[in-house]
Motif scaffolding. Structure first.
Motif, short mmCIF file in Angstrom:
data_model
loop_
_atom_site.label_atom_id
_atom_site.label_comp_id
_atom_site.label_asym_id
_atom_site.label_seq_id
_atom_site.Cartn_x
_atom_site.Cartn_y
_atom_site.Cartn_z
N THR A 1 17.49 46.00 31.43
CA THR A 1 16.43 45.23 30.79
C THR A 1 16.39 43.85 31.45
N VAL A 2 15.19 43.37 31.75
CA VAL A 2 15.04 42.08 32.42
C VAL A 2 14.15 41.16 31.59
N ILE A 3 14.67 39.95 31.35
CA ILE A 3 13.91 38.88 30.71
C ILE A 3 13.63 37.84 31.80
N ILE A 4 12.37 37.57 32.07
CA ILE A 4 12.01 36.59 33.08
C ILE A 4 11.58 35.28 32.41
N ALA A 5 12.17 34.18 32.90
CA ALA A 5 11.73 32.84 32.50
C ALA A 5 11.14 32.18 33.73
N ASP A 6 9.83 31.92 33.70
CA ASP A 6 9.16 31.38 34.88
C ASP A 6 7.94 30.59 34.42
N ASN A 7 7.81 29.37 34.89
CA ASN A 7 6.64 28.56 34.48
C ASN A 7 5.43 28.80 35.38
N ASN A 8 5.58 29.73 36.35
CA ASN A 8 4.50 30.10 37.27
C ASN A 8 3.92 28.87 37.96
N PHE A 9 4.81 28.05 38.50
CA PHE A 9 4.44 26.82 39.19
C PHE A 9 3.43 27.07 40.31
N ARG A 10 3.59 28.20 41.00
CA ARG A 10 2.69 28.51 42.13
C ARG A 10 1.44 29.27 41.68
N LYS A 11 1.34 29.51 40.36
CA LYS A 11 0.15 30.19 39.81
C LYS A 11 -0.11 31.54 40.48
N LYS A 12 0.95 32.32 40.61
CA LYS A 12 0.83 33.64 41.21
C LYS A 12 0.53 34.68 40.12
N LYS A 13 -0.22 35.69 40.47
CA LYS A 13 -0.56 36.75 39.53
C LYS A 13 0.68 37.58 39.21
N ASN A 14 0.90 37.81 37.93
CA ASN A 14 2.02 38.64 37.52
C ASN A 14 1.58 40.10 37.47
N ASP A 15 2.02 40.85 38.46
CA ASP A 15 1.66 42.27 38.51
C ASP A 15 2.84 43.18 38.15
N LEU A 16 3.88 42.57 37.55
CA LEU A 16 5.04 43.35 37.13
C LEU A 16 4.81 43.93 35.74
N LYS A 17 4.93 45.22 35.61
CA LYS A 17 4.79 45.89 34.32
C LYS A 17 5.89 46.94 34.16
N HIS A 18 6.59 46.89 33.03
CA HIS A 18 7.64 47.87 32.77
C HIS A 18 8.03 47.78 31.30
N LYS A 19 8.43 48.90 30.72
CA LYS A 19 8.78 48.92 29.30
C LYS A 19 10.01 48.07 28.99
N ASN A 20 10.87 47.84 30.01
CA ASN A 20 12.09 47.06 29.80
C ASN A 20 11.99 45.66 30.40
N LEU A 21 10.76 45.20 30.63
CA LEU A 21 10.54 43.88 31.21
C LEU A 21 9.80 42.98 30.22
N TYR A 22 10.32 41.75 30.06
CA TYR A 22 9.71 40.77 29.17
C TYR A 22 9.56 39.46 29.94
N VAL A 23 8.34 38.98 30.04
CA VAL A 23 8.06 37.77 30.83
C VAL A 23 7.66 36.63 29.90
N HIS A 24 8.34 35.49 30.07
CA HIS A 24 8.05 34.31 29.25
C HIS A 24 7.69 33.14 30.17
N LYS A 25 6.59 32.47 29.86
CA LYS A 25 6.20 31.29 30.62
C LYS A 25 7.01 30.10 30.13
N ILE A 26 8.15 29.89 30.80
CA ILE A 26 9.11 28.88 30.37
C ILE A 26 9.58 28.07 31.57
N ASP A 27 9.68 26.77 31.38
CA ASP A 27 10.20 25.85 32.40
C ASP A 27 11.70 25.68 32.16
N VAL A 28 12.50 25.78 33.22
CA VAL A 28 13.96 25.67 33.05
C VAL A 28 14.38 24.27 32.60
#
Length: 313
Positions: A28-55
């Protein structure tokens, strides 16, 4: 049953590759990324959780870090133009990020940590190939070029002197490249220049500086070996020893493009490293064998970018 990973900067080029590899192994993967480069998130998976978070936001990191088994810290501001133009931001993200993550790991009892450092910490190394034991330094603290390297060095030192981890590993990637890595890196920049030109292509200086490049699939293979076999508080170079001058790299990509272009020399930016090539003996002892030489990797990368530039993707 797989593990639960927190990946900071997981929407970046290397982050996506690691994420897909971990997900393929039932993790299972939890992603913390503020998308600084404004890239399209094309990752999709039942065990993937993406949060727009700044470290730099510790409270947000704490909330998504419950029951995490391991942290893979990739979040940094990369790209040479940012080193020169936004050094304060580069350092702020680097230093606040590592301080926050260490505190989050302590509060949430996370005992495993992987840090993506960089070949930038070596600067003008005293010998080539360069192993992980070479003394590290910042050549000129007044030159913003070294803001990125300074942030990586501080991160390494803080982690290596922390007592909260049962398993801590640092890896230093060397010029990882491949399809869909953006355009703020040397190989995509060259490819874009080639497509835009019909006569000449400009390079910094005479192009005599040399680098070794590692294709993304080989990077993932190396990272997986470190993930599985790496030893506590060890540092591992990731890369290849296929060194090439930038001028020759440009010629090779021009050859792939089948265009006839003249190489034009321009002024070189202060702080450019003359040579960089890793000693990967430690990695080889874990079983690393790169499968994509530079010709193979460049061909795959050029094919993807040619389609992207033409709008075919």
């Amino acid at each position: 049953m797989g593990k639960k990973y927190l990946i900071t900067g997981g929407l970046g080029f290397i982050g996506k590759a690691i994420t897909l590899s971990l997900l393929s192994k039932n993790n299972t993967v939890i992603i913390a990324d503020n998308n600084f480069r404004k890239k399209k998130n094309d990752l999709k998976h039942k065990n993937l959780y993406v949060h727009k978070i700044d470290v730099r936001k510790k409270n947000q990191l704490i909330k998504i870090s419950k029951d995490i088994d391991s942290v893979i810290h990739l979040a940094f501001i990369n790209g040479t133009n940012y080193f020169y133009e936004k050094p304060e931001l580069v350092l702020e993200v680097g230093i606040k990020g590592i301080i926050n993550l260490i505190e989050v790991c302590k509060e949430n009892f996370i005992k495993e940590f992987f840090l993506a450092s960089s070949s930038e910490v070596y600067q003008n190394a005293p010998y080539i190939p360069t192993n992980e034991k070479v003394p590290l330094s910042i050549p000129d603290p007044h030159n913003p070029r070294y803001s990125y390297a300074a942030g990586k060095l501080i991160s390494e030192i803080m982690l290596l002197n922390s007592s909260i981890f049962e398993r801590l590993l640092i890896f230093r990637p060397h010029n990882i490249y491949g399809p869909n890595m953006g355009y703020n890196h040397v190989i995509p920049e060259i490819i874009l220049k080639i497509f835009k030109s019909n006569q000449k292509i400009n390079i910094q200086g005479k192009g005599l500086n040399s680098r070794s490049f590692c294709y993304i699939d080989d990077f993932v293979s190396a990272f997986n070996l470190i993930l599985k076999k790496g030893k506590h508080k060890n540092i591992y170079n990731i890369g290849t020893q296929e060194e090439i001058r930038i001028r020759d790299l440009v010629k090779r990509i021009i050859s792939i493009s089948e265009k006839k272009l003249h190489i034009q020399n321009t002024k070189e930016i202060l702080g450019n490293v003359k040579r960089r090539c890793p000693d990967i003996l430690k990695l080889k002892k874990l079983g690393f064998k790169p499968k994509n030489n530079l010709n193979i990797g460049l061909a795959k990368t050029f094919e993807w970018y040619s389609k992207d530039i033409k709008g075919e993707l």
